[in-house]
Design an enzyme around this catalytic site. Structure first.
Site, PDB file in Angstrom:
ATOM      1  N   TYR A 144       0.860  -1.184   0.000  1.00  0.00           N
ATOM      2  CA  TYR A 144       0.000   0.000   0.000  1.00  0.00           C
ATOM      3  C   TYR A 144       0.898   1.235   0.000  1.00  0.00           C
ATOM      4  CZ  TYR A 144      -3.455   3.473   1.512  1.00  0.00           C
ATOM      5  OH  TYR A 144      -4.274   4.577   1.587  1.00  0.00           O
ATOM      6  N   ASP A 239       9.363   3.022  -0.127  1.00  0.00           N
ATOM      7  CA  ASP A 239       8.345   3.706   0.660  1.00  0.00           C
ATOM      8  C   ASP A 239       8.510   3.289   2.122  1.00  0.00           C
ATOM      9  OD1 ASP A 239       6.103   4.750   1.820  1.00  0.00           O
ATOM     10  OD2 ASP A 239       4.677   3.912   0.383  1.00  0.00           O
ATOM     11  N   LYS A 267       4.333   9.356   8.981  1.00  0.00           N
ATOM     12  CA  LYS A 267       4.012   8.858  10.323  1.00  0.00           C
ATOM     13  C   LYS A 267       4.968   9.404  11.396  1.00  0.00           C
ATOM     14  CE  LYS A 267       1.506   5.009   8.370  1.00  0.00           C
ATOM     15  NZ  LYS A 267       0.107   4.833   8.622  1.00  0.00           N
TER      16      LYS A 267
HETATM   17  C1  LIG Z   1       3.755   2.468   3.202  1.00  0.00           C
HETATM   18  C2  LIG Z   1       2.720   3.546   3.172  1.00  0.00           C
HETATM   19  N1  LIG Z   1       2.749   4.461   2.189  1.00  0.00           N
HETATM   20  C3  LIG Z   1       1.856   5.453   2.123  1.00  0.00           C
HETATM   21  C4  LIG Z   1       0.852   5.550   3.050  1.00  0.00           C
HETATM   22  C5  LIG Z   1      -0.152   6.667   2.964  1.00  0.00           C
HETATM   23  O1  LIG Z   1       0.034   7.552   4.024  1.00  0.00           O
HETATM   24  P1  LIG Z   1      -1.160   8.523   4.470  1.00  0.00           P
HETATM   25  O2  LIG Z   1      -2.193   7.658   5.111  1.00  0.00           O
HETATM   26  O3  LIG Z   1      -0.490   9.474   5.434  1.00  0.00           O
HETATM   27  O4  LIG Z   1      -1.650   9.197   3.245  1.00  0.00           O
HETATM   28  C6  LIG Z   1       0.770   4.625   4.087  1.00  0.00           C
HETATM   29  C7  LIG Z   1      -0.312   4.698   5.087  1.00  0.00           C
HETATM   30  O5  LIG Z   1      -0.513   3.845   5.900  1.00  0.00           O
HETATM   31  C8  LIG Z   1       1.738   3.598   4.161  1.00  0.00           C
HETATM   32  O6  LIG Z   1       1.706   2.676   5.125  1.00  0.00           O
END
Ligand SMILES: Cc1ncc(COP(=O)(O)O)c(C=O)c1O
Length: 430
Positions: A144, A239, A267
């Site tokens: 994700y 990511d 986060k």
């Molecule tokens: C690996 C990863 N990338 C991107 C995101 C998206 O972040 P946001 O919820 O702050 O948009 C998340 C959210 O959990 C994530 O775990």
């Protein structure tokens, strides 16, 4: 467990917000029951409007590595607030947080702060396309990366394919610019590069995929992605929005001994406020506006309160012994669970990396790909979740979600949680 207040508050929320929430998983769809409306959090604990208290293993889905309302972070935020909270102009806290993040990143030279992980990945994807002048992104089934159109794409039929959109509202033309491969599968990636290599701008991977269980990847697989991207002039986008500063006193790619071209963060770096970032070499980052031609902007980007919260969180983590405490909590939790598992014959796998953990229920081996996760095991999680709530343990409301540990947990709280969690698992999964 009293729940009248949460039920009433959720009923009111349903009248004015789709599904009663502002992010889908909060609606408890996969575990059933009414979502809990929390009133306050302090340290390792959450309290709801009915007066129930819970040891929190969700931590607002990751940012709260120090637990709730940490005094140092709170004090710094309050001081910042007293001077006003947004200027739409440069603020010193941006540079300070950028430096602090770069110290930990090492390979990168510049950072751009944004407001969410989604925005960070969206910008990184645009940047990768802008730098390489290529259209395609290769992602992995089960990872994700936020809710940007080009990542709301899942595998079509076949081993490795052009994606199909996984949400209404994403045009097929956009989904078709994303290639999807299974995790843990070098052949599938090689095949895609053979066919489309000259068009792939970037390969995007959650360094340790942690949004579909915790799908720890073999170091050889991550090293392979580093090599194949280099060989084909594509960028490697790691990511680390979720795993960054959670599994290493830095970033997860350091564990694998590879360096990405672009990394996305979120986060923890915002300390529980809306902040995320992307970082890379100066050569790549300077392609962003206003130095370069790749456009990106944000009214509240680099917000002083969010920057200060992130900075104060990293100070506690790295200058005031927070990381050692996190690792001590993690080790105590891991040992407790391992000891309990050694005495049971439960059909489950346990995986923990630093301050993140996950139970893979009804599994003989630890899954490394989304397809290997047991669906019946996930379906049975609903009963466990309910049982834990009744005993004051708050796990995320989905069996696919990882658990988050934090520095505010005392040894006694960790031991108590291990005992309740393992007894409940025994009752639900025997
Ligand atoms: C690996 C990863 N990338 C991107 C995101 C998206 O972040 P946001 O919820 O702050 O948009 C998340 C959210 O959990 C994530 O775990």
């Amino acid at each position: 467990m009293e729940s009248g207040q949460s039920e009433q508050l959720f009923k009111e929320a349903l009248e004015v917000m789709p599904g009663g929430v502002n992010s889908p998983v909060r609606a408890f769809k996969s575990v059933g029951g009414t979502p809990i409306t929390f009133r306050r959090g302090e340290g390792a604990w959450l309290e709801d409007w009915d007066g129930n208290r819970y040891l929190d293993f969700c931590g607002s889905w990751g940012p709260l590595v120090l637990g709730h309302a940490h005094p140092h972070v709170r004090e710094r935020i309050e001081k910042t607030l007293a001077d006003g909270w947004t200027f739409g102009a440069p603020h010193r806290s941006e540079t300070l947080l950028a430096r602090k993040v770069l110290e930990r990143l090492r390979f990168a030279e510049k950072v751009r702060f944004v407001n969410s992980g989604t925005e960070a990945v969206m910008t990184a994807v645009r940047l990768a396309r802008g730098v390489t002048n290529r259209p395609y992104i290769l992602k992995f089934d089960g990872c994700y990366h936020g809710h940007l159109d080009s990542m709301l794409v899942s595998a079509g039929s076949g081993l490795a394919t052009f994606g199909t959109s996984s949400s209404a509202g994403v045009p097929n033309e956009i989904a078709a610019t994303t290639l999807v491969a299974p995790l843990d599968d070098e052949n599938a990636v090689e095949d895609l590069f053979k066919k489309q290599g000259s068009k792939i701008a970037a390969v995007a991977l959650e360094t340790i995929p942690a949004n579909n269980g915790l799908l720890y990847q073999r170091p050889e697989f991550v090293a392979f992605l580093r090599k194949i991207t280099r060989d084909h002039g594509a960028l490697l986008l790691l990511d680390e929005v979720l795993v960054g500063l959670r599994v290493q006193p830095g970033f997860a790619f350091q564990h694998y001994g590879v360096e990405p071209d672009i990394v996305t963060l979120g986060k923890v770096i915002g300390g529980g406020f809306p902040a995320a970032a992307l970082a890379a070499s100066a050569g790549i980052m300077d392609q962003l506006a206003p130095s370069g031609p790749v456009y990106q902007a944000g009214t509240l980007s680099g917000n002083p309160v969010a920057m200060t919260a992130g900075l104060a969180t990293l100070e506690v983590l790295f200058d005031q012994g927070g990381w050692d405490r996190l690792m001590a909590v993690a080790e105590r939790f891991r040992t407790g669970i391992a000891n309990a598992l050694a005495q049971s014959a439960l059909p489950l796998q346990y995986v923990q990396t630093g301050g993140l953990f996950w139970f893979s229920f009804d599994s003989e081996v630890l899954p490394r790909s989304a397809a290997a996760i047991s669906k019946p095991g996930i379906a049975r999680y609903a009963a466990l979740h309910k049982r834990l709530l009744e005993q004051g343990i708050y796990f995320a409301p989905s069996g696919y979600e990882v658990g988050f540990l934090n520095t505010a947990m005392t040894d006694a709280e960790v031991d108590h949680a291990v005992s309740v969690v393992m007894t409940s698992i025994n009752e639900c999964y025997r």
